[in-house]
Design a protein around this motif. Structure first.
Motif: not given
Length: 312
Positions: A79-87
């Motif tokens: 499905x559609x994705x909504x992913x966040x990653x803090x470096x």
């Protein structure tokens, strides 16, 4: 009629693949503790509908440029994705993780990863508007304990998923490997070697110069002796943990300890998925389990009884 149906199916598959090809990664900057940090947002260019679950993703240990390759883990996400990653702080773009800078080592502790991501949740313009229990946190390897502590600290978190992370202290996990004779823990090292090293790390717990297994004593002091089980025990959200039976970084006994605890507490919404003959990344020569597991998370968000991989 049969030919028409086949044509329609082909068209639908084509449109689906076309939509998936529009998946993009945005890179932005945000102030965390007064310093600028990179963060990444993986999403589909078409509008995200209300059923899309936002994911905060935590990678494993080290100073490699996680932001350059994490989208590959979502190739099977249906499905559609909504992913966040803090470096992580002081990560060099394109770094392969073979040599970390002094600046990185000085900031590489469990507590800092947790506090930085809590601030990220409360500061990023979209995430800070999220209601309670609407964000999923997913931790890979070392990121499993980071994700666990974030879930414990933030009411925004409604689901916790971890891969290659268990319920025992890392100091105990190393001893299990040593007792089993797993290299290098059991040979050339030993239980006695680790017990002696633990004493030294506790004594010099603030030292960023002394190193052990590629990390500073300060790093190890924050990770080795953290006990995840009591934190898991007090969570009241859906939890799923996946490990490979032949994990070479975290002994499978650590995951089974979680399974044993929650078996005695059936009122908790917990699942343990064990991938037979699989490694730290849930993979075998025939199967990329990590992509399968992450892909199936979209089903789990909607139905906690969904099949997530491992052995049926």
């Amino acid at each position: 009629m049969i030919h028409i149906n086949k044509f329609l199916i082909c068209c639908l598959l084509f449109l689906t693949n076309l939509a998936m090809a529009e998946r993009v990664v945005e890179q932005s900057n945000i102030a965390i503790n007064g310093k600028q940090r990179r963060y990444f947002h993986l999403y589909d260019s078409q509008r995200i509908d209300n059923s899309t679950t936002t994911i905060l993703l935590l990678g494993g240990s080290g100073c490699d440029d996680f932001g350059s390759y994490f989208p590959g883990f979502f190739k099977q996400y249906p499905t559609s994705v909504d992913v966040y990653v803090l470096d992580k702080p002081n990560v060099i773009r394109g770094a392969d993780g073979t040599e970390c800078t002094k600046e990185f080592n000085a900031n590489d502790q469990l507590e800092k990863r947790v506090s930085d991501n809590i601030e990220f949740l409360n500061s990023e313009r979209t995430l800070k508007k999220k209601a309670e229990h609407t964000i999923a946190v997913l931790g890979l390897s070392e990121g499993g304990n980071v994700a666990l502590l974030i879930a414990d600290a933030s009411k925004k978190i409604g689901w916790l998923a971890a891969i290659g992370s268990g319920g025992l202290k890392q100091s105990d996990e190393f001893l299990i490997f040593a007792d089993r004779g797993v290299r290098p823990y059991g040979s050339p090292y030993s239980r006695q070697f680790f017990l002696k090293k633990y004493k030294a790390i506790k004594r010099y717990k603030h030292n960023s110069e002394k190193e052990f297994f590629g990390h500073s004593y300060r790093y190890w002091a924050s990770h080795l002796f953290f006990d995840p089980l009591p934190v898991y025990a007090r969570l009241d959200i859906p939890i799923v943990v996946a490990m490979g039976e032949k994990d070479q970084s975290i002994p499978i006994e650590s995951g089974r300890a979680l399974k044993k605890y929650f078996y005695r507490h059936p009122q908790k919404n917990f699942r343990f998925i064990e991938y037979k003959n699989a490694d730290h990344g849930l993979s075998t020569p025939e199967r990329k389990g990590i992509m399968e597991f992450i892909g199936n998370l979209s089903l789990w968000f909607r139905d906690g009884r969904a099949y997530l991989g491992g052995e049926k």
